[in-house]
Scaffold this active site. Sequence first.
Site, mmCIF file in Angstrom:
data_model
loop_
_atom_site.group_PDB
_atom_site.id
_atom_site.type_symbol
_atom_site.label_atom_id
_atom_site.label_comp_id
_atom_site.label_asym_id
_atom_site.label_seq_id
_atom_site.Cartn_x
_atom_site.Cartn_y
_atom_site.Cartn_z
ATOM 1 N N GLU A 74 9.385 3.030 5.860
ATOM 2 C CA GLU A 74 9.068 2.082 6.945
ATOM 3 C C GLU A 74 10.358 1.506 7.530
ATOM 4 O OE1 GLU A 74 8.114 -2.022 6.167
ATOM 5 O OE2 GLU A 74 7.778 -1.593 4.051
ATOM 6 N N LYS A 109 7.329 -6.474 15.209
ATOM 7 C CA LYS A 109 6.586 -5.889 14.092
ATOM 8 C C LYS A 109 5.468 -5.002 14.638
ATOM 9 C CE LYS A 109 4.235 -7.612 9.924
ATOM 10 N NZ LYS A 109 4.050 -8.825 9.101
ATOM 11 N N VAL A 138 3.907 -0.942 6.654
ATOM 12 C CA VAL A 138 3.306 0.089 5.813
ATOM 13 C C VAL A 138 2.157 0.775 6.547
ATOM 14 C CG1 VAL A 138 1.958 0.486 3.703
ATOM 15 C CG2 VAL A 138 4.010 -0.967 3.630
ATOM 16 N N ASP A 144 -7.176 -13.458 6.135
ATOM 17 C CA ASP A 144 -5.932 -12.689 6.261
ATOM 18 C C ASP A 144 -5.824 -11.593 5.190
ATOM 19 O OD1 ASP A 144 -3.419 -11.737 6.770
ATOM 20 O OD2 ASP A 144 -2.438 -13.695 6.815
ATOM 21 N N SER A 200 -4.142 -7.769 4.910
ATOM 22 C CA SER A 200 -3.244 -6.856 5.617
ATOM 23 C C SER A 200 -3.924 -5.541 5.953
ATOM 24 C CB SER A 200 -2.013 -6.574 4.759
ATOM 25 O OG SER A 200 -1.212 -5.594 5.382
ATOM 26 N N ALA A 201 -3.598 -5.022 7.136
ATOM 27 C CA ALA A 201 -4.096 -3.707 7.549
ATOM 28 C C ALA A 201 -3.516 -2.592 6.684
ATOM 29 C CB ALA A 201 -3.755 -3.459 9.013
ATOM 30 N N ASP A 202 -2.498 -2.919 5.889
ATOM 31 C CA ASP A 202 -1.916 -1.910 4.984
ATOM 32 C C ASP A 202 -2.980 -1.303 4.076
ATOM 33 O OD1 ASP A 202 0.518 -2.627 6.043
ATOM 34 O OD2 ASP A 202 1.305 -3.542 4.203
ATOM 35 N N LYS A 207 3.325 -7.647 -1.972
ATOM 36 C CA LYS A 207 4.179 -8.828 -1.830
ATOM 37 C C LYS A 207 3.831 -9.842 -2.924
ATOM 38 C CE LYS A 207 4.141 -8.776 3.182
ATOM 39 N NZ LYS A 207 3.977 -9.558 4.418
HETATM 40 N N1 PSU Z 1 6.929 -6.925 1.650
HETATM 41 C C1 PSU Z 1 8.009 -7.746 1.697
HETATM 42 N N2 PSU Z 1 8.548 -8.029 2.919
HETATM 43 C C2 PSU Z 1 8.028 -7.477 4.075
HETATM 44 C C3 PSU Z 1 6.899 -6.603 4.003
HETATM 45 C C4 PSU Z 1 6.386 -6.378 2.762
HETATM 46 O O1 PSU Z 1 8.471 -8.234 0.660
HETATM 47 O O2 PSU Z 1 8.548 -7.748 5.164
HETATM 48 C C5 PSU Z 1 6.333 -6.034 5.281
HETATM 49 C C6 PSU Z 1 5.878 -4.563 5.119
HETATM 50 O O3 PSU Z 1 6.307 -3.853 6.259
HETATM 51 C C7 PSU Z 1 4.371 -4.660 5.088
HETATM 52 C C8 PSU Z 1 4.123 -5.819 6.005
HETATM 53 O O4 PSU Z 1 3.716 -3.498 5.548
HETATM 54 O O5 PSU Z 1 5.147 -6.742 5.635
HETATM 55 C C9 PSU Z 1 2.737 -6.403 5.862
HETATM 56 O O6 PSU Z 1 2.573 -7.374 6.833
HETATM 57 P P1 PSU Z 1 1.161 -8.116 7.021
HETATM 58 O O7 PSU Z 1 0.959 -8.905 5.763
HETATM 59 O O8 PSU Z 1 1.359 -8.976 8.231
HETATM 60 O O9 PSU Z 1 0.139 -7.044 7.176
HETATM 61 MN MN MN Z 2 -1.856 -10.594 7.972
#
Ligand code: PSU
Ligand code: MN
Length: 300
Positions: free
Chosen positions: A24, A84, A105, A137, A139-141, A158
């Site tokens: 990524e 992002k 991701v 909330d 994540s779409a991951d 995370k």
């Molecule tokens: N883990 C970290 N720092 C980050 C991310 C993950 O410690 O910046 C990033 C990755 O790119 C992950 C994204 O896919 O955050 C997820 O963001 P969100 O929770 O907004 O879906």
């Molecule tokens: Mn989110």
Amino acid sequence: MIDVTCSPEVSEALRERRPVVAMESTIYSNLGLPAPANSEALDRCVAAVRAHGAVPAVTAVLDGVVRVGLEESEHPRILGAARKAAERDVPVAVAQGWEFGATTVSASVAIAAAAGVAVFATGGLGGVHRGAERTGDVSADLDALAHHRVVTVSAGAKAFLDLPRTLEYLETVGVPVLGWQHDWFPAFYTRSSGLPVAHRVESAAEVAAIFSNLTRAASGLLVTVPIPEDDELDAEHLGAVLDRALAECDDAAITGAAITPFVLGRISEATAGGSIPANLALAENNAGVAAQIAVALSAT
Ligand code: PSU
Ligand code: MN
């Protein structure tokens, strides 16, 4: 459908069925790690993939083009200010010609699948946030892992997420979670969250065999790799720091995408910068394991 542009090196490797590992770009941008650690992280991850016999393929949207594999001369472009780009943002980034869309991701997994890259390495996944029952909330991951035929390698999710709910979600959407030579779901900076993974695997060949037998045409799996022992942070101290930082977010109405940089900043302060080398070490280690899996897959 999404159109991706592979670098000559990645195209050739894919044509010859040689191992490739997607990466990524969010963690290397100003949204992930601070400079100069971001540049060091990129160099170390790329080198780790190569050292284990695979071709690194960093994903990003540059000038509206979805890229898979960057030239080294282009690396500075992903180390700075970014927008992002999660999976749903990729078509927008293309249509609007974003200068630099940093792939998360979810975006990277979607792009890897479109390019025919089977393995993807990252630091930590997004997941179900604490308080998601109020905020929604998630994540779409997590859904991306369920919808694209890619092996994702990460040190868990995370650190400050709701890890039990994150694991429950992965179970619901049918993503196998495989602990790499380890029985526990890692907690990013620490080796164990105290939550067991569904299955433990010992080798890249085993992961490749599981991947070849997935029951759905388009779904992936998650391999969780604990941070190397020497680089692990103190779990108790970290837990207290996280709780405090999240309470501060609540008080200051810091929400959504602003939470990650805020909490990571607090962790870095509280560990006197020790969280940064830990983050680099785990990302590099994941890249090496991902390359081993890519090598095993290309041999099947
Ligand atoms: N883990 C970290 N720092 C980050 C991310 C993950 O410690 O910046 C990033 C990755 O790119 C992950 C994204 O896919 O955050 C997820 O963001 P969100 O929770 O907004 O879906
Ligand atoms: Mn989110």
